[in-house]
Design an enzyme around this catalytic site. Structure first.
Site, PDB file in Angstrom:
ATOM      1  N   SER A   1     -34.567 -26.983 -24.267  1.00  0.00           N
ATOM      2  CA  SER A   1     -35.455 -26.592 -25.360  1.00  0.00           C
ATOM      3  C   SER A   1     -35.968 -25.161 -25.251  1.00  0.00           C
ATOM      4  CB  SER A   1     -36.634 -27.554 -25.443  1.00  0.00           C
ATOM      5  OG  SER A   1     -36.199 -28.839 -25.837  1.00  0.00           O
TER       6      SER A   1
ATOM      7  N   GLU B   1       0.794  -1.224   0.000  1.00  0.00           N
ATOM      8  CA  GLU B   1       0.000   0.000   0.000  1.00  0.00           C
ATOM      9  C   GLU B   1       0.831   1.281   0.000  1.00  0.00           C
ATOM     10  OE1 GLU B   1      -3.122   0.323  -0.418  1.00  0.00           O
ATOM     11  OE2 GLU B   1      -3.937  -1.677  -0.074  1.00  0.00           O
TER      12      GLU B   1
END
Length: 692
Positions: A375, A103
């Site tokens: 389907s 950081e």
């Protein structure tokens, strides 16, 4: 011997010039020194001013709130905030070093603002043509979380830098680090500070963390949604290894220690279950994801910034959806279900169920593209076909065991019908849809081209991976229920696609509009083709059709398509006001039984009726370019009074049959002569009268 006159003159002439240059140099140096002195004086004045000024009172977080489309409160965030302060002396050095390495590696060298880091980031960002590297120090991050909002403005950045310098003047580096690790680190799941983070992920005090655990923990605050091991283990592990490599490169640990820590097997706690009384929990999670990942809302601000999120959810419909799922699925069974309902006219997601029990499993199946639609995907095949010359509702194929060839004859595909049942002879499109005939579907995709089917699906909003294979017609590529509901909504909306939306507006705690939705509307299919397909898909609910069992439960015009695979059951359908996709199956791809495969349709039917119980039934609007005529199902020709079982069929104008099935009087279905008005049947007039 005297010098030549010319040389002597030149030397004599250069003295004034040298004097002038020396004078100019002295003046320049004096000016520079004065400017430097003035700059130092200004810095001293600014420093004295900042030192004399008290820092503002730290901002108190406010719970953010989420509302449904009627302004009803869905829930508040930050309700279970978890924070426990620990002194720096109780925090492992490995965790502090890991935080510094990833950081703010110059934390002990800067004064709150890292000028060198800003310059380095600017160069990197210019090289990449965008923001790829930030330059905020730990002190700046602490100042932002203590005193400011998350607004991305220059004024906020300037205040952040000023407060950071003040913090550095009034506190020691260790005090700042202690405050940062306790107040500026957020790990998601309402956990703030390293102690809460350690207990959340590893179930232990922060002082007990190993090097590997410390590196994992240090990587999360960068973005809990991306780097939390509870959300994305791959990202979390990749960032942990990056931090360990950085720690080795900066001398905090040896390369050998880094490699050993990378190989260490980490044991995580299970995420805490949310309250069972939370409303629409799957929808809440999805809204959060959209706000943070797509709209750029800071995660911490989303939780505790006091913002108001207005959504498209209808809480009454949501309750109907949850109860319809609960009614069909046994509580003690592993069978799962998901449901998404979208208003096709606006794209608004009105209800979302991601599973039958959020407290047991937070995986949102409603938005996961992990299940084959079977389907139900045929709707895209037939919509594509109807737009091709020569293909109409009476186009016929013989349904029988068939070996299809593709890839220039090099490959074959052999589909079969459910239970290997085949009709005796050719069938038309209406029968193929009602009975979900697989042979007809593959014949169709072979005729129109799988690439065109994919193009249609993409236009309608299907973004999941698809490949141009014959099996595509039978829905062999996974999609999400949200994709299917939104895409079927295009059919319901007569070919107009509206981008699915879950957030209509976000306001800051002060009432400022941070985001307002403007869903895009695009006509992707001509309305007459969408209507003809809708007319055909209504047959799915006829007696003997794949959803015929639930026909009595629905008291309004409805169209749709079922889908079944070995592991999945789908019912995707719509009315003019609501498009809904329901999926039923097991998470681990376990086969479903025949009884379980029928559960999707009842969930759809019960939800649709209850969700729209206050809405009068409405016919699907008929576009101008549609005609309806009686046809003979046996031949596909116009029916006469000598043809058995005539059927009313809708066609795109100009594609209807022109030949009669036999000599005789054209029929209206009751043996009487049709009443012709302006070339249209009485049925067309009746439908237009009803819609008017």
């Amino acid at each position: 011997m005297e010098e030549p006159v010319s040389r002597k003159a030149a030397r004599t002439d250069s003295k004034p010039e040298r004097k002038r240059k020396r004078g100019l140099f002295r003046k320049t140096m004096t000016l520079l020194f004065s400017c430097a002195l003035l700059g130092v004086a200004c810095l001293v004045v600014v420093a004295l001013y900042l030192r004399s000024q008290a820092l503002p009172v730290g901002t108190f977080s406010q719970p953010s709130q989420m509302y449904d489309m009627h302004g009803e409160l869905i829930g508040s965030f930050q309700s279970g905030k978890n924070r426990e302060f620990v002194p720096l002396s109780h925090i492992p050095k490995h965790l502090i070093d890991a935080t510094l390495a990833i950081e703010d590696k110059r934390f002990y060298d800067h004064v709150g603002v890292d000028v060198r880091g800003i310059a380095r980031s600017a160069v990197v960002n210019l090289q990449h043509g965008g923001v790829v590297q930030g330059a905020s120090t730990l002190t700046q991050q602490l100042a932002r979380n203590l005193y400011l909002t998350q607004d991305r403005t220059w004024s906020r950045k300037m205040k952040e830098a000023m407060y950071a310098v003040q913090l550095e003047m009034q506190l020691s580096k260790d005090q700042i680090m202690e405050m940062y690790l306790n107040d500026a680190t957020y790990y998601g799941h309402s956990a703030y500070g390293v102690q809460a983070g350690a207990k959340l992920f590893f179930g232990k005090d922060v002082g007990e963390l190993t090097l590997a655990e410390s590196a994992m923990l240090a990587g999360v605050p960068k973005g809990p949604r991306y780097y939390s091991p509870f959300f994305d283990m791959d990202n979390a592990k990749e960032r942990q290894e990056l931090i360990l490599s950085e720690m080795a490169a900066q001398g905090y640990i040896t390369p050998q220690e880094a490699e050993e820590a990378k190989r260490e097997k980490l044991v995580f706690m299970k995420p805490e279950k949310q309250s069972a009384i939370a409303q629409a929990p799957f929808f809440r999670d999805y809204v959060r994801r959209v706000a943070i990942e797509r709209l750029g809302i800071d995660e911490r601000e989303f939780d505790e910034g006091g913002i108001r999120i207005y959504t498209t959810l209808d809480l009454d419909m949501q309750k109907a959806a949850e109860e319809a799922v609960a009614k069909q699925l046994p509580a003690d069974d592993e069978l799962q279900a998901s449901l998404v309902a979208v208003d096709p006219r606006t794209g608004y997601v009105k209800a979302m169920v991601g599973g039958k029990n959020y407290s047991d499993n937070q995986f949102n199946r409603a938005v996961a593209d992990s299940r084959q639609p079977g389907s139900a995907f045929k709707a895209f095949v037939y919509l594509t076909a109807l737009q091709q010359p020569g293909f109409t509702p009476v186009s016929r194929f013989k349904s029988e065991p068939t070996v299809f060839t593709y890839d220039n004859g090099r490959k074959t595909y052999t589909p079969s019908n459910f239970n290997n049942k085949y009709p005796d002879g050719p069938i038309d499109l209406r029968e193929a849809i009602a009975k979900s005939d697989n042979i007809y579907a593959v014949h169709t995709i072979q005729q129109v081209g799988a690439d065109k089917v994919i193009e249609t699906a993409r236009k309608m909003g299907v973004t999941s991976h698809l490949e141009p294979l014959p099996s595509l017609a039978l829905g062999t590529f996974p999609v999400s229920p949200l994709e299917m509901a939104s895409a079927f909504g295009v059919i319901a909306n007569l070919g107009v696609r509206v981008e699915p939306t879950v957030i209509t507006r976000i306001e800051s705690h002060s009432g400022k509009v941070m985001y307002e939705a403007k869903p895009e509307k695009t006509k992707v299919v001509e309305p007459e083709y969408a209507y003809v397909l809708t007319s055909l898909m209504k047959s799915v609910f006829d007696p003997g059709a794949t959803a015929g069992r639930v026909a009595d439960l629905i008291k309004r015009p409805v169209a749709g398509k079922t889908g079944t695979t070995n592991t999945d059951a789908w019912m995707v359908g719509f009315t003019p006001e609501l498009a809904t996709a329901v999926w039923v199956g097991y998470d681990r791809d376990r086969n479903i039984s025949s009884v379980e495969s029928y559960k999707a349709a009842p969930i759809f039917a019960e939800f649709t009726e209850r969700a729209l119980e206050a809405v009068p039934p409405k016919l699907f609007p008929v576009p101008d370019n549609v005609v309806s005529v009686y046809i003979d199902p046996a031949t596909g020709k116009l029916a006469t009074n000598k043809c058995a079982n005539p059927r009313l069929e809708s066609f795109v104008k100009g594609t209807e049959p022109t030949e009669y099935c036999s000599d005789g009087t054209p029929t209206t279905g009751d043996g009487k002569d049709p009443q012709k008005k302006s070339g249209k049947s009485w049925w067309d007039d009746l439908k237009r009268w009803w819609n008017d």
